[in-house]
Design an enzyme around this catalytic site. Structure first.
Site, PDB file in Angstrom:
ATOM      1  N   ASP A  13       0.971  -1.338   0.477  1.00 44.48           N
ATOM      2  CA  ASP A  13      -0.012  -0.433   0.153  1.00 44.48           C
ATOM      3  C   ASP A  13       0.923   1.512  -0.578  1.00 44.48           C
ATOM      4  O   ASP A  13       2.106   1.634   0.409  1.00 44.48           O
ATOM      5  CB  ASP A  13      -1.169  -0.009   1.289  1.00 44.48           C
ATOM      6  CG  ASP A  13      -2.223   1.440   1.544  1.00 44.48           C
ATOM      7  OD1 ASP A  13      -2.578   1.304   0.424  1.00 44.48           O
ATOM      8  OD2 ASP A  13      -2.067   1.727   2.652  1.00 44.48           O
ATOM      9  N   SER A  14       0.659   2.225  -0.464  1.00 47.87           N
ATOM     10  CA  SER A  14       1.140   3.470  -0.604  1.00 47.87           C
ATOM     11  C   SER A  14       1.130   4.066   1.455  1.00 47.87           C
ATOM     12  O   SER A  14       2.624   4.637   1.598  1.00 47.87           O
ATOM     13  CB  SER A  14       0.219   4.347  -0.556  1.00 47.87           C
ATOM     14  OG  SER A  14      -1.018   5.148   0.881  1.00 47.87           O
ATOM     15  N   TYR A  45       0.181   8.416  -1.850  1.00 47.50           N
ATOM     16  CA  TYR A  45      -0.241   8.768  -3.227  1.00 47.50           C
ATOM     17  C   TYR A  45      -1.395   9.357  -4.204  1.00 47.50           C
ATOM     18  O   TYR A  45      -1.286   9.061  -5.316  1.00 47.50           O
ATOM     19  CB  TYR A  45      -0.478   7.035  -3.953  1.00 47.50           C
ATOM     20  CG  TYR A  45       0.387   6.028  -3.371  1.00 47.50           C
ATOM     21  CD1 TYR A  45       1.669   6.400  -3.042  1.00 47.50           C
ATOM     22  CD2 TYR A  45       0.768   5.017  -4.067  1.00 47.50           C
ATOM     23  CE1 TYR A  45       2.785   5.699  -2.984  1.00 47.50           C
ATOM     24  CE2 TYR A  45       1.613   3.895  -4.227  1.00 47.50           C
ATOM     25  CZ  TYR A  45       2.521   4.325  -3.709  1.00 47.50           C
ATOM     26  OH  TYR A  45       3.726   3.301  -3.504  1.00 47.50           O
ATOM     27  N   GLY A  46      -2.082   9.620  -3.241  1.00 42.23           N
ATOM     28  CA  GLY A  46      -4.159  10.034  -3.647  1.00 42.23           C
ATOM     29  C   GLY A  46      -3.879  11.123  -4.821  1.00 42.23           C
ATOM     30  O   GLY A  46      -4.947  11.664  -5.116  1.00 42.23           O
ATOM     31  N   CYS A  76      -4.546  -1.293  -2.042  1.00 44.79           N
ATOM     32  CA  CYS A  76      -4.616   0.018  -2.264  1.00 44.79           C
ATOM     33  C   CYS A  76      -5.441   0.684  -3.165  1.00 44.79           C
ATOM     34  O   CYS A  76      -5.294   0.202  -4.727  1.00 44.79           O
ATOM     35  CB  CYS A  76      -3.132   0.650  -2.082  1.00 44.79           C
ATOM     36  SG  CYS A  76      -3.333   2.512  -2.645  1.00 44.79           S
ATOM     37  N   ASN A  77      -6.291   1.076  -3.117  1.00 45.64           N
ATOM     38  CA  ASN A  77      -7.762   1.791  -4.366  1.00 45.64           C
ATOM     39  C   ASN A  77      -6.987   2.489  -5.186  1.00 45.64           C
ATOM     40  O   ASN A  77      -7.361   2.445  -6.547  1.00 45.64           O
ATOM     41  CB  ASN A  77      -8.620   2.296  -3.690  1.00 45.64           C
ATOM     42  CG  ASN A  77      -9.343   1.497  -2.484  1.00 45.64           C
ATOM     43  OD1 ASN A  77     -10.698   0.717  -3.577  1.00 45.64           O
ATOM     44  ND2 ASN A  77      -9.751   1.338  -1.166  1.00 45.64           N
ATOM     45  N   THR A  78      -6.135   3.332  -4.349  1.00 44.10           N
ATOM     46  CA  THR A  78      -5.237   4.256  -5.722  1.00 44.10           C
ATOM     47  C   THR A  78      -4.253   3.759  -6.911  1.00 44.10           C
ATOM     48  O   THR A  78      -4.035   3.702  -7.757  1.00 44.10           O
ATOM     49  CB  THR A  78      -5.026   5.460  -4.741  1.00 44.10           C
ATOM     50  OG1 THR A  78      -5.539   5.897  -4.011  1.00 44.10           O
ATOM     51  CG2 THR A  78      -4.336   6.115  -5.511  1.00 44.10           C
ATOM     52  N   CYS A 185     -10.953   3.483   0.859  1.00 48.48           N
ATOM     53  CA  CYS A 185      -9.140   3.938   0.502  1.00 48.48           C
ATOM     54  C   CYS A 185      -8.766   3.136   2.159  1.00 48.48           C
ATOM     55  O   CYS A 185      -9.126   3.406   2.471  1.00 48.48           O
ATOM     56  CB  CYS A 185      -9.109   5.448   1.058  1.00 48.48           C
ATOM     57  SG  CYS A 185      -6.862   5.528   1.375  1.00 48.48           S
ATOM     58  N   THR A 186      -7.790   2.107   1.336  1.00 44.44           N
ATOM     59  CA  THR A 186      -7.670   1.552   2.525  1.00 44.44           C
ATOM     60  C   THR A 186      -6.652   2.095   4.133  1.00 44.44           C
ATOM     61  O   THR A 186      -6.672   1.183   5.082  1.00 44.44           O
ATOM     62  CB  THR A 186      -6.237   0.382   2.911  1.00 44.44           C
ATOM     63  OG1 THR A 186      -5.501   1.235   2.271  1.00 44.44           O
ATOM     64  CG2 THR A 186      -7.010  -0.246   1.202  1.00 44.44           C
ATOM     65  N   HIS A 187      -6.461   3.582   3.829  1.00 43.64           N
ATOM     66  CA  HIS A 187      -6.802   3.785   5.295  1.00 43.64           C
ATOM     67  C   HIS A 187      -7.603   4.269   5.881  1.00 43.64           C
ATOM     68  O   HIS A 187      -7.712   4.545   7.564  1.00 43.64           O
ATOM     69  CB  HIS A 187      -6.145   5.174   4.950  1.00 43.64           C
ATOM     70  CG  HIS A 187      -4.203   5.027   4.571  1.00 43.64           C
ATOM     71  ND1 HIS A 187      -3.719   4.960   3.300  1.00 43.64           N
ATOM     72  CD2 HIS A 187      -3.484   5.868   5.158  1.00 43.64           C
ATOM     73  CE1 HIS A 187      -2.460   4.763   3.603  1.00 43.64           C
ATOM     74  NE2 HIS A 187      -1.855   5.101   4.463  1.00 43.64           N
TER      75      HIS A 187
HETATM   76  N1  DGL Z   1      -4.204   3.994   0.594  1.00 44.21           N
HETATM   77  C1  DGL Z   1      -4.659   4.481  -0.444  1.00 44.21           C
HETATM   78  C2  DGL Z   1      -6.130   4.079  -0.827  1.00 44.21           C
HETATM   79  O1  DGL Z   1      -6.607   2.585  -0.656  1.00 44.21           O
HETATM   80  C3  DGL Z   1      -4.541   5.630  -0.643  1.00 44.21           C
HETATM   81  C4  DGL Z   1      -3.711   6.718   0.332  1.00 44.21           C
HETATM   82  C5  DGL Z   1      -2.617   7.434  -0.648  1.00 44.21           C
HETATM   83  O2  DGL Z   1      -2.967   8.229  -1.297  1.00 44.21           O
HETATM   84  O3  DGL Z   1      -1.587   7.161   0.023  1.00 44.21           O
HETATM   85  O4  DGL Z   1      -6.105   4.284  -2.046  1.00 44.21           O
END
Ligand code: DGL
Length: 203
Positions: A13-14, A45-46, A76-78, A185-187
């Site tokens: 993930d990011s 990353y987003g 990570c969705n992004t 988003c996984t966060h």
């Molecule tokens: N955890 C990431 C996701 O699921 C993105 C978080 C980020 O912006 O880095 O999209």
């Protein structure tokens, strides 16, 4: 050389958000070994460009493959939105699993409902999510809720401060009538308690 069967599964993930996915993987496949890479040095990353996220994703996969991983989970969705197609094309023999916002269960949960999708700006902008959204757009009122700063709160270990609550109050106030909020988003699951408190128990 290790037998493929005994090789680990690589998860990246990011940042630390992917741990929310790893937690579920360990629950459903407790006998597997996992190697997790949280790219906190490069998070978020987003708000990066697609090209930047693709480059970072390729680096993570290369790194995980150096541990002889038998499969990769893009937690990570992004990164999934920006790079999964390219990753699968580059590694046709590798199992690569990505994420998809849980729009389908949210839409099917209640007829003609209002569904808020919280995600990074990149996820909401990319074709992958918009194709998914177009499938359900006639069945629900789908609202895109970009939440770029939430990633930074979580990365710093803040999941419940008054500042976080103020940020989320402001972000979510136009969407308080939503029947459901999809944490795309996984966060974000780490901030679920505060989100639930703001939205109320019926959401
Ligand atoms: N955890 C990431 C996701 O699921 C993105 C978080 C980020 O912006 O880095 O999209």
């Amino acid at each position: 050389m290790t037998n493929k069967k005994d090789a680990p599964i690589g998860v990246f993930d990011s940042g630390m958000g992917g741990i929310s996915v790893l937690r579920e993987l360990v629950k459903i496949m407790p006998n597997e070994d996992y190697i997790f890479f949280g790219d906190s040095a490069n998070a978020p990353y987003g708000i990066k460009t697609v090209e930047e996220v693709q480059k970072l994703s390729f680096e993570k996969v290369e790194h995980l493959l150096s541990y002889n991983c038998k499969a990769i989970v893009v937690a990570c969705n992004t990164a999934t939105s920006a790079a999964i197609k390219e990753l699968r094309a580059a590694y046709p023999d590798l199992i690569i699993v990505g994420l998809e916002p849980a729009l389908k269960p949210a839409v099917e949960h209640k007829k003609d409902s209002k569904v808020g999708v919280m995600a990074t700006p990149l996820t909401l902008k990319e074709k992958k999510f918009n194709d998914l959204m177009n499938k359900y757009v006639t069945k629900a009122d789908i609202r895109k809720i970009p939440a770029p700063d939430l990633v930074e709160f979580i990365e710093s270990g803040d999941v419940d401060s008054p500042e976080l609550e103020t940020y989320l109050q402001k972000l979510l106030s136009p969407y308080k009538d939503s029947d459901s909020i999809v944490l795309s988003c996984t966060h974000f699951p780490f901030a679920k308690k505060v989100i639930q408190k703001i939205m109320g128990d019926d959401t």
